[in-house]
Design a protein around this motif. Structure first.
Motif, PDB file in Angstrom:
ATOM      1  N   ILE A   1     -12.074  44.272 -24.488  1.00 47.32           N
ATOM      2  CA  ILE A   1     -11.276  45.317 -25.136  1.00 47.32           C
ATOM      3  C   ILE A   1     -12.090  46.601 -25.289  1.00 47.32           C
ATOM      4  CG2 ILE A   1      -9.838  45.794 -27.167  1.00 47.32           C
ATOM      5  CD1 ILE A   1      -9.935  42.743 -27.687  1.00 47.32           C
ATOM      6  N   SER A   2     -13.401  46.453 -25.186  1.00 43.28           N
ATOM      7  CA  SER A   2     -14.365  47.534 -25.316  1.00 43.28           C
ATOM      8  C   SER A   2     -14.462  48.063 -26.742  1.00 43.28           C
ATOM      9  CB  SER A   2     -14.086  48.675 -24.335  1.00 43.28           C
ATOM     10  OG  SER A   2     -12.810  49.183 -24.505  1.00 43.28           O
ATOM     11  N   ILE A   3     -14.775  47.147 -27.627  1.00 42.77           N
ATOM     12  CA  ILE A   3     -15.059  47.510 -29.019  1.00 42.77           C
ATOM     13  C   ILE A   3     -16.555  47.308 -29.237  1.00 42.77           C
ATOM     14  CG2 ILE A   3     -14.684  46.867 -31.428  1.00 42.77           C
ATOM     15  CD1 ILE A   3     -11.925  45.903 -30.593  1.00 42.77           C
ATOM     16  N   PRO A   4     -17.258  48.291 -29.775  1.00 41.91           N
ATOM     17  CA  PRO A   4     -18.658  48.069 -30.055  1.00 41.91           C
ATOM     18  C   PRO A   4     -18.778  47.009 -31.152  1.00 41.91           C
ATOM     19  CG  PRO A   4     -17.946  50.237 -30.813  1.00 41.91           C
ATOM     20  CD  PRO A   4     -16.793  49.615 -30.136  1.00 41.91           C
ATOM     21  N   PRO A   5     -19.830  46.265 -31.209  1.00 45.46           N
ATOM     22  CA  PRO A   5     -21.063  46.372 -30.439  1.00 45.46           C
ATOM     23  C   PRO A   5     -21.051  45.551 -29.160  1.00 45.46           C
ATOM     24  CG  PRO A   5     -21.343  44.747 -32.136  1.00 45.46           C
ATOM     25  CD  PRO A   5     -19.917  45.176 -32.195  1.00 45.46           C
ATOM     26  N   ALA A   6     -19.896  45.282 -28.620  1.00 43.71           N
ATOM     27  CA  ALA A   6     -19.897  44.585 -27.342  1.00 43.71           C
ATOM     28  C   ALA A   6     -20.098  45.617 -26.230  1.00 43.71           C
ATOM     29  CB  ALA A   6     -18.582  43.851 -27.139  1.00 43.71           C
ATOM     30  N   ALA A   7     -20.768  45.182 -25.166  1.00 44.30           N
ATOM     31  CA  ALA A   7     -21.214  46.133 -24.159  1.00 44.30           C
ATOM     32  C   ALA A   7     -20.070  46.793 -23.405  1.00 44.30           C
ATOM     33  CB  ALA A   7     -22.143  45.438 -23.176  1.00 44.30           C
ATOM     34  N   GLY A   8     -18.897  46.153 -23.422  1.00 44.91           N
ATOM     35  CA  GLY A   8     -17.761  46.724 -22.710  1.00 44.91           C
ATOM     36  C   GLY A   8     -17.473  48.154 -23.115  1.00 44.91           C
TER      37      GLY A   8
ATOM     38  N   MET B   1     -23.850  23.266 -22.071  1.00 43.87           N
ATOM     39  CA  MET B   1     -22.736  24.205 -21.931  1.00 43.87           C
ATOM     40  C   MET B   1     -22.747  25.229 -23.055  1.00 43.87           C
ATOM     41  SD  MET B   1     -19.886  21.436 -20.771  1.00 43.87           S
ATOM     42  CE  MET B   1     -18.542  22.560 -20.496  1.00 43.87           C
ATOM     43  N   VAL B   2     -22.896  24.732 -24.286  1.00 38.32           N
ATOM     44  CA  VAL B   2     -22.869  25.654 -25.411  1.00 38.32           C
ATOM     45  C   VAL B   2     -24.050  26.621 -25.317  1.00 38.32           C
ATOM     46  CG1 VAL B   2     -22.896  25.828 -27.906  1.00 38.32           C
ATOM     47  CG2 VAL B   2     -21.708  23.944 -26.810  1.00 38.32           C
ATOM     48  N   GLY B   3     -25.199  26.084 -24.932  1.00 38.89           N
ATOM     49  CA  GLY B   3     -26.383  26.943 -24.778  1.00 38.89           C
ATOM     50  C   GLY B   3     -26.094  28.068 -23.799  1.00 38.89           C
ATOM     51  N   ALA B   4     -25.498  27.702 -22.678  1.00 41.40           N
ATOM     52  CA  ALA B   4     -25.238  28.709 -21.647  1.00 41.40           C
ATOM     53  C   ALA B   4     -24.303  29.789 -22.166  1.00 41.40           C
ATOM     54  CB  ALA B   4     -24.646  28.035 -20.409  1.00 41.40           C
ATOM     55  N   LEU B   5     -23.254  29.363 -22.859  1.00 42.21           N
ATOM     56  CA  LEU B   5     -22.297  30.402 -23.254  1.00 42.21           C
ATOM     57  C   LEU B   5     -22.821  31.236 -24.410  1.00 42.21           C
ATOM     58  CD1 LEU B   5     -20.267  29.525 -25.887  1.00 42.21           C
ATOM     59  CD2 LEU B   5     -19.530  27.887 -24.195  1.00 42.21           C
ATOM     60  N   MET B   6     -23.719  30.653 -25.201  1.00 42.36           N
ATOM     61  CA  MET B   6     -24.343  31.462 -26.244  1.00 42.36           C
ATOM     62  C   MET B   6     -25.233  32.529 -25.617  1.00 42.36           C
ATOM     63  SD  MET B   6     -23.224  30.321 -29.076  1.00 42.36           S
ATOM     64  CE  MET B   6     -24.327  30.951 -30.329  1.00 42.36           C
ATOM     65  N   ILE B   7     -25.969  32.116 -24.603  1.00 44.36           N
ATOM     66  CA  ILE B   7     -26.881  33.073 -23.957  1.00 44.36           C
ATOM     67  C   ILE B   7     -26.095  34.258 -23.391  1.00 44.36           C
ATOM     68  CG2 ILE B   7     -28.417  33.411 -21.979  1.00 44.36           C
ATOM     69  CD1 ILE B   7     -29.378  30.564 -22.391  1.00 44.36           C
ATOM     70  N   THR B   8     -25.027  33.964 -22.690  1.00 47.11           N
ATOM     71  CA  THR B   8     -24.292  35.092 -22.102  1.00 47.11           C
ATOM     72  C   THR B   8     -23.651  35.959 -23.178  1.00 47.11           C
ATOM     73  OG1 THR B   8     -22.422  33.627 -21.783  1.00 47.11           O
ATOM     74  CG2 THR B   8     -23.811  34.014 -19.875  1.00 47.11           C
ATOM     75  N   ALA B   9     -23.200  35.319 -24.260  1.00 47.62           N
ATOM     76  CA  ALA B   9     -22.596  36.105 -25.334  1.00 47.62           C
ATOM     77  C   ALA B   9     -23.640  37.023 -25.966  1.00 47.62           C
ATOM     78  CB  ALA B   9     -22.001  35.174 -26.383  1.00 47.62           C
ATOM     79  N   ILE B  10     -24.833  36.472 -26.177  1.00 51.89           N
ATOM     80  CA  ILE B  10     -25.892  37.302 -26.751  1.00 51.89           C
ATOM     81  C   ILE B  10     -26.241  38.433 -25.782  1.00 51.89           C
ATOM     82  CG2 ILE B  10     -28.317  37.289 -27.458  1.00 51.89           C
ATOM     83  CD1 ILE B  10     -27.748  34.379 -28.445  1.00 51.89           C
ATOM     84  N   ALA B  11     -26.243  38.082 -24.496  1.00 54.73           N
ATOM     85  CA  ALA B  11     -26.558  39.109 -23.501  1.00 54.73           C
ATOM     86  C   ALA B  11     -25.550  40.257 -23.567  1.00 54.73           C
ATOM     87  CB  ALA B  11     -26.576  38.497 -22.110  1.00 54.73           C
TER      88      ALA B  11
ATOM     89  N   LEU C   1     -24.106  41.354 -26.166  1.00 59.23           N
ATOM     90  CA  LEU C   1     -24.495  42.211 -27.285  1.00 59.23           C
ATOM     91  C   LEU C   1     -25.748  43.018 -26.942  1.00 59.23           C
ATOM     92  CD1 LEU C   1     -23.898  39.775 -30.268  1.00 59.23           C
ATOM     93  CD2 LEU C   1     -22.414  41.584 -29.423  1.00 59.23           C
ATOM     94  N   CYS C   2     -26.724  42.334 -26.326  1.00 59.51           N
ATOM     95  CA  CYS C   2     -27.973  43.020 -26.003  1.00 59.51           C
ATOM     96  C   CYS C   2     -27.721  44.199 -25.073  1.00 59.51           C
ATOM     97  CB  CYS C   2     -28.944  42.064 -25.331  1.00 59.51           C
ATOM     98  SG  CYS C   2     -29.579  40.851 -26.456  1.00 59.51           S
ATOM     99  N   LEU C   3     -26.815  43.987 -24.117  1.00 64.41           N
ATOM    100  CA  LEU C   3     -26.560  45.056 -23.150  1.00 64.41           C
ATOM    101  C   LEU C   3     -26.040  46.308 -23.837  1.00 64.41           C
ATOM    102  CD1 LEU C   3     -24.976  43.285 -20.059  1.00 64.41           C
ATOM    103  CD2 LEU C   3     -27.074  44.609 -20.134  1.00 64.41           C
ATOM    104  N   PHE C   4     -25.375  46.111 -24.961  1.00 61.62           N
ATOM    105  CA  PHE C   4     -24.880  47.286 -25.666  1.00 61.62           C
ATOM    106  C   PHE C   4     -26.050  48.097 -26.214  1.00 61.62           C
ATOM    107  CE2 PHE C   4     -23.536  49.394 -29.588  1.00 61.62           C
ATOM    108  CZ  PHE C   4     -22.535  50.205 -29.083  1.00 61.62           C
ATOM    109  N   PHE C   5     -27.054  47.387 -26.747  1.00 55.98           N
ATOM    110  CA  PHE C   5     -28.150  48.103 -27.398  1.00 55.98           C
ATOM    111  C   PHE C   5     -29.217  48.559 -26.414  1.00 55.98           C
ATOM    112  CE2 PHE C   5     -26.290  45.449 -30.747  1.00 55.98           C
ATOM    113  CZ  PHE C   5     -25.937  46.460 -31.620  1.00 55.98           C
TER     114      PHE C   5
END
Lengths: 490, 495, 120
Positions: free
Chosen positions: B394-401, B463-473, B475-479
């Motif tokens: 949706i492109s709402i901060p703090p998500a990188a979109g 599986m959960v580890g993988a999706l957490m990593i991408t989700a954190i990524a 957020l990180c990409l935004f900052f």
């Protein structure tokens, strides 16, 4: 010895063809061994000849020392040397393949005779390639045709003799037309040597005699190479012939016919007359070729028998070759010549892999191929390689020739031919994918398949691999055909 | 610009192919092929990463393999744009390889040791090799080859379940992708070659001044129609059909590798074959931009009506891919930067969403959104990650979109196309309209029909580890988007 | 006009014979009759070749010490070869018909086609 090589590559197999059936009476394996020996000799000889052409130019061999145009001349140049190597190489591959395949499909008693006829067929083809004399061409053409009829009729299915007979009737009519064309040219010029004809014909092109002669050649060769709509003999002949014969005939038979036709067009008549005087002739052939490319592919889609499907696909591939010829420009012609080479490789691989499946099972229906991908992985991968080549995926040989044909079309400003080439390729995707889908992605019965002998598998895989090798290292055939084109277009 | 010959890009591709051989030799213990896959993903990522400093300094790596025909070479070239794609693909591949292990173990437990799973890993590896190959292709011909291999080797992955729907979907997938590339892309490439004699990429384009305008227009149309992997309407139908594949395939290939290869090819063609100036002269950019805008809106509208989660995600992908196309079609510097950033950011966001969908499916067997009431209480981590992914879409901060959307909007303003700005805004609303209800359902609606306390039951840790990593990524990409932003700026600077 | 036709009478004859043969090949259902037609078809071409070797006032091309006008022997030589080819064609064709007869018990093409209508 080496100076007689041009004739030896014909004579030695010819003599061995007569020995093979006799030796086969002692032990059946002898006749096969002799056939292999003969084809191997021709292959090595052809490679040497091509090598010689590359380093010291074209070879003209005078039969019995008689100087042309009186005597018969054998000509080895970039074009004939190239086709000679292809044909003799595929003959070796198919001969290796044939031992088990033929033992499975042909009555034991007939095997010695089979190899005799088989060798004569190859001799006929090789003779057509090397000869520089049009009457001699006719004789070799008839040798290869007659043996071809017999080979087709040796098939296991009950329709085989009938397919052979029909092929004989149509083929003989075609050959007779060619003979008539030769006669008319002789009446007009008084010579039979191709190069001599090429020198004498310009200036005679207004003569009705010469025009009629060309018409006879055109019809005769169209029958021989199964150009649409004169292709009717081909599907049945390829379908009901023994597997080894289908592989050999599909890959070399029509190709050599096309070779001779190209010789007649460019060496005897010369490109100028088609560019300046008989301008409608190339157009006519362009139309015929385009229709052949499309109709052949469409008919192939409708088939349920895989050999028949491949046969119809040959009809469309002949269209590609003739398209290249009819473009009458260097790049287009080069595409046509490349396609002779490429199609020979692909069709050989395809028919041999189909032969591997038919071995001991007799399977030829596409529906029966389900799940074979994992039971016969090597032959099915070979089939896939051949199929991808036919479609024209880059890095396969099929891509290279289509690329040149498309360039040749644009060179003439005929952009409308490109959609024809592309659509025909997509139609090929349709019918080949149907097969590949059955092979790899549909579950079949749990029936165990008999193992394919290595002697059948190895040539199949090697030829299929060459489809990829020469698609990647395309510069090798491209260089040779480039020189052949220079030669043909003067 | 320094051009250096280096074998590294070749190694990056070959590593996975070597691993294919290892996997197919059939290791004694199934766990071994997992280790092979993870190691090869790790090594590939390391190789890609090792090339990064040089690229960031403005250098280029190249490697020439074979000349097929004069002007048709198989050659590799690493530049900023290729680096962006390779970095994204190889990193996400590393994450996905863990996810895949978890998914395949829990979803196909009975035949996990079987041949079929071997083949699954093998084709997955080939697909990744060709995705990296697409990124590092030095010319259009090489790009095309990897593009085709990618199609062919993902076909068995889509057809993996062998159910009638899977086979039908796979067939649709193949017909669309291979059909269009043979019918349109190959002729387009041919026309380019015929008029220029080369297919090499050049920062100023190769077609300018070499062909009549009519031919250029036809070639452009053929290119856009031929690159069906970018899922521009009306060539999008393969993507929803491909959702029959196992979720890791949908996640990595149909949210990242395959579709991004399509968009990447379009960017390559627009910037490196045609060139910005030529397209500006021909006015073709705007047509493409409006075409993409149409896809953005229509695909979002269709997504609204999908109840199957993966299909909704697929339509969302179709719409998001067109953002990238729209960005580059604007032919302005901000537009191009936005486009390149979106290529990366959408990949991270969408893979998170797919991972979550797969995790839900593995744990509960649910595929329809209407069944997912209260699922957030049962799988809080998964749904939290899902929410982050959705926010990025949706492109709402703090998500990188937000970042990429910002640049895209700037690009539209620079190009003076206010209508497109409106499209971007409406599309964001539509995205919200089809993602937020899922989040709402998951966290705020009670699960149906039971009063008992819901126990937390998450998917396997891989599986959960993988999706957490991408989700954190995400957020990180935004900052800290600096690496990708720098690379994107370099692409623009080189124009 | 008449003169024109008469002057080229060898061509007319060849065309007529050829068409007779061609008719038999196409129209006859009996395979043996087809072969007969085929032979007639080929023979017409042989006749053409032989007739074109004729030189007015020419004699047998055997050198007898004196200069003379000879007819052209080359077409005749060619036709010797072509006749051999023609005989071989006929022989192969007969062999095939024998095989067909063994397989189907008839040499009428219509009957055979009826039998195999349901094969693939």
């Amino acid at each position: 010895m080496t100076e007689h090589l041009p004739v030896l590559v014909i004579i030695i197999p010819l003599v061995l063809a007569l020995i093979a059936p006799v030796a086969g009476r002692l032990n059946r394996i002898y006749s096969w061994a002799i056939a292999l020996l003969a084809t191997l000799f021709s292959f090595v000889g052809s490679v040497l000849l091509l090598y010689q052409v590359m380093y010291s130019g074209a070879i003209s061999y005078w039969m019995g020392g008689w100087e042309p145009p009186w005597g018969i001349e054998y000509v080895i140049d970039y074009f004939s040397g190239f086709v000679l190597v292809i044909v003799s190489f595929l003959a070796v591959a198919v001969t290796i393949f044939a031992r088990k395949s033929v033992a499975d499909e042909i009555d034991e008693k007939k095997i010695p005779a089979f190899y005799g006829v088989y060798l004569l067929f190859i001799v006929g083809l090789m003779g057509m390639i090397v000869t520089g004399d049009i009457f001699n061409l006719y004789v070799f053409l008839e040798i290869s045709s007659l043996t071809g009829y017999a080979l087709v009729a040796m098939g296991k299915r009950r329709k085989a003799p009938l397919a052979g007979f029909r092929y004989l009737v149509i083929g003989t009519v075609g050959a007779t037309f060619i003979l008539l064309g030769i006669g008319y040219l002789y009446i007009a010029t008084g010579t039979l040597n191709m190069a001599d004809l090429g020198a004498r014909l310009p200036g005679l092109f207004n003569s009705k005699l010469v025009i009629t002669a060309f018409a006879f050649f055109a019809i005769g060769f169209s029958i021989k190479i199964a150009l649409f709509p004169l292709h009717t003999w081909l599907p049945d002949a390829y379908t009901y012939a023994p597997s080894a014969v289908s592989a050999l005939m599909a890959s070399t038979g029509t190709k050599v016919g096309a070779y001779s036709f190209i010789r007649i067009i460019f060496t005897v008549f010369g490109v100028q007359v088609f560019l300046n005087q008989w301008v409608s002739v190339p157009y006519f052939f362009l139309i015929i070729a385009s229709v052949a490319m499309l109709v052949g592919s469409i008919l192939a889609i409708a088939q349920t028998n895989i050999k028949k499907m491949l046969a119809y696909s040959s009809v469309s591939q002949i269209g590609y070759i003739i398209l290249g010829v009819a473009l009458m420009n260097p790049i287009g012609l080069q595409g046509g010549l490349l396609h002779i080479f490429n199609h020979a490789l692909m069709k050989c691989a395809l028919f041999m892999s189909v032969g591997c499946i038919a071995y001991k099972t007799g399977i030829t229906n596409i529906a029966d191929l389900k799940g074979l991908g994992f039971k016969k992985p090597y032959s099915m991968v070979a089939f896939t390689a051949g199929a991808l080549s036919m479609i024209g995926i880059p890095l396969t040989v099929g891509f290279v020739s289509k690329w040149y044909l498309a360039m040749g079309s644009l060179e003439n400003g005929m952009w409308y031919l490109i959609p024809v080439i592309v659509i025909s390729s997509v139609l090929m995707l349709v019918y080949f994918w149907r097969v590949i889908d059955n092979i790899f992605f549909k579950a079949g019965d749990a029936v165990k398949m008999p193992a394919t002998p290595a002697s059948m598998l190895i040539p199949t895989v090697v030829v299929a691999a060459l489809c990829l090798v020469f698609g990647t290292l395309a510069f090798i055939p491209v260089n040779i055909t480039g020189k052949a084109v220079l030669l043909l277009l003067g | 610009m320094d051009v250096v010959t280096s074998v590294k890009p070749l190694y990056a591709i070959l590593i996975s192919l070597v691993t294919v051989a290892l996997v197919l030799v059939r290791p004694k213990r199934p766990a071994l092929r997992e280790i092979y896959t993870v190691v090869s993903a790790l090594v590939t990522f390391a190789i890609v990463l090792s090339m990064l400093p040089w690229i960031l300094q403005g250098g280029i790596l190249k490697y020439h393999l074979i000349t097929v025909l004069p002007g048709l070479d198989i050659a590799l070239r690493v530049d900023a744009l290729g680096m962006v794609f390779a970095l994204t693909a190889s990193f996400l591949w590393l994450v996905t390889s863990f996810y895949t292990i978890g998914y395949m173990r829990s979803h196909y437990p009975e035949n996990y040791a079987g041949r079929l799973v071997d083949r699954f890993f093998a084709f997955f590896l080939i697909a990744m090799a060709s995705a990296i190959g697409t990124a590092f292709a030095g010319n259009l011909f090489t790009l095309y080859i990897f593009y085709e291999i990618l199609t062919l080797c993902t076909y068995p992955l889509v057809a993996y379940d062998k159910t009638p729907e899977a086979l039908y979907g796979a067939q649709k997938y193949l017909v669309h992708l291979l059909g269009t590339s043979l019918l349109f892309l190959l002729p387009a490439m041919f026309l380019t070659y015929y008029y220029t004699g080369t297919l090499d990429f050049s920062t100023s384009g190769i077609l300018a001044g070499n062909a009549p305008d009519s031919v250029l227009v036809i070639t452009f149309i053929l290119f856009i129609a031929g690159i069906a992997k970018a899922a521009l309407m009306p060539f999008h139908a393969w993507l929803p059909a491909a959702m029959v594949a196992p979720t890791p395939v949908s996640a990595l290939l149909h949210a990242v590798a395959v579709v991004k290869a399509g968009v990447f090819t379009i960017i390559r063609v627009v910037l490196f074959i045609f060139g910005v100036d030529l397209l500006k002269d021909l006015n073709l950019g705007y047509y493409l931009a409006y075409f993409a805008a149409f896809t953005i809106i229509v695909a979002s509208l269709i997504a609204l009506r999908q109840d199957n989660l993966k299909r909704r995600l697929a339509y969302s992908t179709i719409s998001q891919l067109s953002y990238t196309i729209l960005g580059v079609a604007l032919l302005t510097s901000s537009g191009i930067i936005g486009s390149v950033l979106h290529l990366v950011i959408h990949a991270f966001g969408k893979i998170t969403l797919f991972f979550a969908a797969g995790a839900i499916y593995v744990v509960t067997g649910k595929t329809e959104i209407s069944q997912m009431n209260g699922i957030g209480k049962k799988m809080p981590f998964t749904m939290a990650a899902f929410t982050i992914g959705a926010l990025s879409m949706i492109s709402i901060p703090p998500a990188a979109g937000f970042l990429s959307k910002w640049y895209l909007t700037m690009g539209a303003v620079e190009a003076d196309q206010l209508a497109l700005v409106a499209v971007l805004a409406i599309s964001s609303l539509l995205n919200a309209a089809y993602f937020l209800p899922i989040v709402y359902r998951a966290f705020l609606k009670p699960a149906v029909g039971n009063g008992e306390r819901i126990k937390i039951k998450e998917a396997p840790v891989f599986m959960v580890g993988a999706l957490m990593i991408t989700a954190i990524a995400v957020l990180c990409l935004f900052f800290t988007p600096s690496v990708f932003l720098d690379l994107a700026r370099m692409i623009v600077a080189a124009m | 006009m008449m003169e024109f036709i008469l002057a080229k009478y060898n061509y007319w004859i060849y065309v007529i014979i050829m068409m007779i043969g061609f008719y038999a090949v196409i129209a006859k259902s009996n395979l043996i009759k087809k072969i007969i037609g085929l032979s007639i078809f080929q023979t017409s071409v042989f006749l053409l070749f032989i007739s074109i070797g004729k030189v007015d006032g020419g004699t047998v091309p055997i050198y007898q010490g004196t200069e003379a006008v000879y007819i052209n022997p080359l077409p005749h030589v060619l036709i010797l070869t072509a006749i051999v080819v023609g005989v071989s064609v006929t022989a192969v064709a007969f062999a095939l018909v024998v095989n067909i007869y063994r397989e189907y018990g008839t040499i009428e093409e219509n009957a055979i086609l009826e039998m195999i209508k349901h094969d693939d």
